[in-house]
Scaffold this active site. Structure first.
Site, PDB file in Angstrom:
ATOM      1  N   ALA A 112      35.617  60.484  34.277  1.00 33.02           N
ATOM      2  CA  ALA A 112      36.628  59.436  34.353  1.00 33.02           C
ATOM      3  C   ALA A 112      36.039  58.027  34.438  1.00 33.02           C
ATOM      4  O   ALA A 112      36.799  57.058  34.510  1.00 33.02           O
ATOM      5  CB  ALA A 112      37.504  59.692  35.571  1.00 33.02           C
ATOM      6  N   ASN A 167      34.706  63.709  41.955  1.00 33.90           N
ATOM      7  CA  ASN A 167      33.665  64.095  40.993  1.00 33.90           C
ATOM      8  C   ASN A 167      32.874  62.855  40.577  1.00 33.90           C
ATOM      9  O   ASN A 167      31.679  62.924  40.290  1.00 33.90           O
ATOM     10  CB  ASN A 167      34.300  64.722  39.751  1.00 33.90           C
ATOM     11  CG  ASN A 167      34.867  66.107  40.014  1.00 33.90           C
ATOM     12  OD1 ASN A 167      34.127  67.081  40.070  1.00 33.90           O
ATOM     13  ND2 ASN A 167      36.175  66.188  40.208  1.00 33.90           N
ATOM     14  N   HIS A 172      38.366  53.018  40.285  1.00 34.51           N
ATOM     15  CA  HIS A 172      37.007  53.306  40.742  1.00 34.51           C
ATOM     16  C   HIS A 172      36.227  51.999  40.610  1.00 34.51           C
ATOM     17  O   HIS A 172      36.134  51.446  39.507  1.00 34.51           O
ATOM     18  CB  HIS A 172      36.319  54.357  39.871  1.00 34.51           C
ATOM     19  CG  HIS A 172      37.064  55.659  39.794  1.00 34.51           C
ATOM     20  ND1 HIS A 172      37.164  56.528  40.856  1.00 34.51           N
ATOM     21  CD2 HIS A 172      37.741  56.238  38.776  1.00 34.51           C
ATOM     22  CE1 HIS A 172      37.867  57.584  40.494  1.00 34.51           C
ATOM     23  NE2 HIS A 172      38.230  57.436  39.235  1.00 34.51           N
TER      24      HIS A 172
HETATM   25  N1  NAD Z   1      34.054  64.417  36.096  1.00 34.83           N
HETATM   26  C1  NAD Z   1      35.197  63.776  36.310  1.00 34.83           C
HETATM   27  O1  NAD Z   1      35.265  62.541  36.308  1.00 34.83           O
HETATM   28  C2  NAD Z   1      36.442  64.576  36.537  1.00 34.83           C
HETATM   29  C3  NAD Z   1      37.682  63.934  36.448  1.00 34.83           C
HETATM   30  C4  NAD Z   1      38.827  64.688  36.666  1.00 34.83           C
HETATM   31  C5  NAD Z   1      38.744  66.034  37.013  1.00 34.83           C
HETATM   32  N2  NAD Z   1      37.523  66.622  37.101  1.00 34.83           N
HETATM   33  C6  NAD Z   1      37.402  68.052  37.437  1.00 34.83           C
HETATM   34  O2  NAD Z   1      37.683  68.806  36.281  1.00 34.83           O
HETATM   35  C7  NAD Z   1      38.224  70.072  36.648  1.00 34.83           C
HETATM   36  C8  NAD Z   1      39.497  70.353  35.840  1.00 34.83           C
HETATM   37  O3  NAD Z   1      40.464  69.346  36.126  1.00 34.83           O
HETATM   38  P1  NAD Z   1      41.951  69.466  35.530  1.00 34.83           P
HETATM   39  O4  NAD Z   1      42.671  68.231  35.963  1.00 34.83           O
HETATM   40  O5  NAD Z   1      41.936  69.837  34.107  1.00 34.83           O
HETATM   41  O6  NAD Z   1      42.512  70.718  36.389  1.00 34.83           O
HETATM   42  P2  NAD Z   1      43.866  71.528  36.146  1.00 34.83           P
HETATM   43  O7  NAD Z   1      44.240  72.050  37.495  1.00 34.83           O
HETATM   44  O8  NAD Z   1      44.849  70.721  35.379  1.00 34.83           O
HETATM   45  O9  NAD Z   1      43.412  72.765  35.220  1.00 34.83           O
HETATM   46  C9  NAD Z   1      42.478  73.711  35.651  1.00 34.83           C
HETATM   47  C10 NAD Z   1      42.462  74.854  34.646  1.00 34.83           C
HETATM   48  O10 NAD Z   1      41.374  75.729  34.965  1.00 34.83           O
HETATM   49  C11 NAD Z   1      41.835  77.072  34.932  1.00 34.83           C
HETATM   50  N3  NAD Z   1      40.961  77.873  35.800  1.00 34.83           N
HETATM   51  C12 NAD Z   1      40.881  77.858  37.152  1.00 34.83           C
HETATM   52  N4  NAD Z   1      39.905  78.695  37.571  1.00 34.83           N
HETATM   53  C13 NAD Z   1      39.359  79.231  36.446  1.00 34.83           C
HETATM   54  C14 NAD Z   1      38.311  80.144  36.205  1.00 34.83           C
HETATM   55  N5  NAD Z   1      37.612  80.672  37.211  1.00 34.83           N
HETATM   56  N6  NAD Z   1      38.015  80.455  34.924  1.00 34.83           N
HETATM   57  C15 NAD Z   1      38.694  79.916  33.896  1.00 34.83           C
HETATM   58  N7  NAD Z   1      39.700  79.032  34.068  1.00 34.83           N
HETATM   59  C16 NAD Z   1      40.031  78.698  35.320  1.00 34.83           C
HETATM   60  C17 NAD Z   1      43.277  76.999  35.367  1.00 34.83           C
HETATM   61  O11 NAD Z   1      43.989  78.157  34.941  1.00 34.83           O
HETATM   62  C18 NAD Z   1      43.714  75.724  34.631  1.00 34.83           C
HETATM   63  O12 NAD Z   1      44.010  76.056  33.267  1.00 34.83           O
HETATM   64  C19 NAD Z   1      38.423  70.010  38.173  1.00 34.83           C
HETATM   65  O13 NAD Z   1      37.298  70.609  38.812  1.00 34.83           O
HETATM   66  C20 NAD Z   1      38.399  68.542  38.475  1.00 34.83           C
HETATM   67  O14 NAD Z   1      37.965  68.284  39.789  1.00 34.83           O
HETATM   68  C21 NAD Z   1      36.377  65.934  36.851  1.00 34.83           C
END
Ligand code: NAD
Length: 260
Positions: free
Chosen positions: A112, A181, A211
């Site tokens: 992000a 993150n 941020h």
């Molecule tokens: N790096 C960054 O800046 C940043 C920014 C935003 C979110 N994130 C991270 O990215 C990840 C995803 O975020 P999101 O908003 O898409 O979440 P979300 O809750 O919208 O979607 C998560 C998805 O993962 C699936 N899932 C959960 N456990 C699983 C597993 N063991 N195997 C396969 N699929 C699985 C769920 O069914 C869902 O489809 C989170 O860990 C979040 O913290 C990182």
């Protein structure tokens, strides 16, 4: 490049649909892996082992636990892994374990935020004295399981911004796994978890997720202010995040000039 997407939520769903629509020339969707009760009707769904077998690159957008559970098998199979849940790397053993698991390469998403390229250059020049990231989000998106009732009540009823936690990046990224993150990404970029201070602020009026990254050192002073629209599907996630993933996939597949 065949790409499997782990997770089909706010990030993975957008990434998978864009790949399926041909948005990244040279990259094609192999399938998605998810844990929802109902499969997405418009995307090929695979289990994790079939996804690893089918893909050249697996993009993890599924959460910290999914990275721990599935990441090593990706690298062990000689497939590349692009990590979005970089906050999971607060566990000091996880990144070395991923890197040693096999011949696949591990890539970390910028997620992000931006400015990580310049922070890396400043760190390489040496003498970074201070690095800080302050994240401000809508209050309800910051409620955590470990908060007691009084802290939750203070958070959701606040009428002005409240600083919830300030501390080393490792501690803050672990305490707010869906919201910090970015603190882990800054620490990984500068290569020093102990140098980076992180703070999380709940703002009842925040329409954007902000941020602010500040760094000082021999390279000079740097300040980046990012104000992201939240995802409608998952408000803890900034809507731009899947596009950072798509840009990274495009960079990996590109044979043309890329800004690095
Ligand atoms: N790096 C960054 O800046 C940043 C920014 C935003 C979110 N994130 C991270 O990215 C990840 C995803 O975020 P999101 O908003 O898409 O979440 P979300 O809750 O919208 O979607 C998560 C998805 O993962 C699936 N899932 C959960 N456990 C699983 C597993 N063991 N195997 C396969 N699929 C699985 C769920 O069914 C869902 O489809 C989170 O860990 C979040 O913290 C990182």
């Amino acid at each position: 490049m065949k790409v499997a997407v782990l997770g089909c939520g706010a990030i993975g769903g957008v990434v998978a649909r864009a790949l399926a629509a041909g948005a990244v020339p040279g990259a094609a969707l192999a399938g998605v892996v998810h844990r929802e009760p109902v499969d997405p009707p418009d995307l090929p769904v695979l289990d994790a082992s079939a996804a690893i077998a089918a893909a050249d690159l697996v993009v993890e957008c599924a959460g910290h636990r999914a990275l721990v559970e599935t990441g090593p098998a990706v690298v062990a199979a000689g497939k590349d892994l692009l990590v979005v849940s970089v906050g999971a790397l607060t566990d000091p053993a996880l990144l070395p374990a991923l890197e040693r698991a096999g011949s696949g390469r591990v890539h970390l998403s910028t997620g992000a935020i931006g400015g990580l390229d310049l922070l890396r250059a400043a760190a390489a020049m040496g003498g970074l004295r201070r690095v800080r990231i302050t994240t401000t989000k809508r209050a309800p998106a910051l409620v955590q399981d470990w908060m007691d009732d009084a802290e939750r009540a203070r958070l959701v009823s606040a009428t002005a911004p409240v600083e919830l936690r300030r501390g080393p990046a490792r501690e803050i990224a672990a305490a707010f796994p869906k919201s910090a993150n970015v603190a882990a990404a800054v620490a990984l970029a500068v290569g020093d978890w102990d140098l980076v201070e992180a703070a999380v602020v709940a703002d009842p009026a925040a329409a954007r997720t902000a941020h602010v990254i500040e760094a000082e050192g021999v390279a000079g002073e740097h300040r980046f202010e990012i104000r992201n629209a939240p995802s409608e599907e998952t408000p803890t996630t900034s809507a731009v995040t899947p596009y950072a993933v798509l840009r990274a996939i495009g960079d990996l597949v590109s044979t043309g000039a890329v800004i690095r």
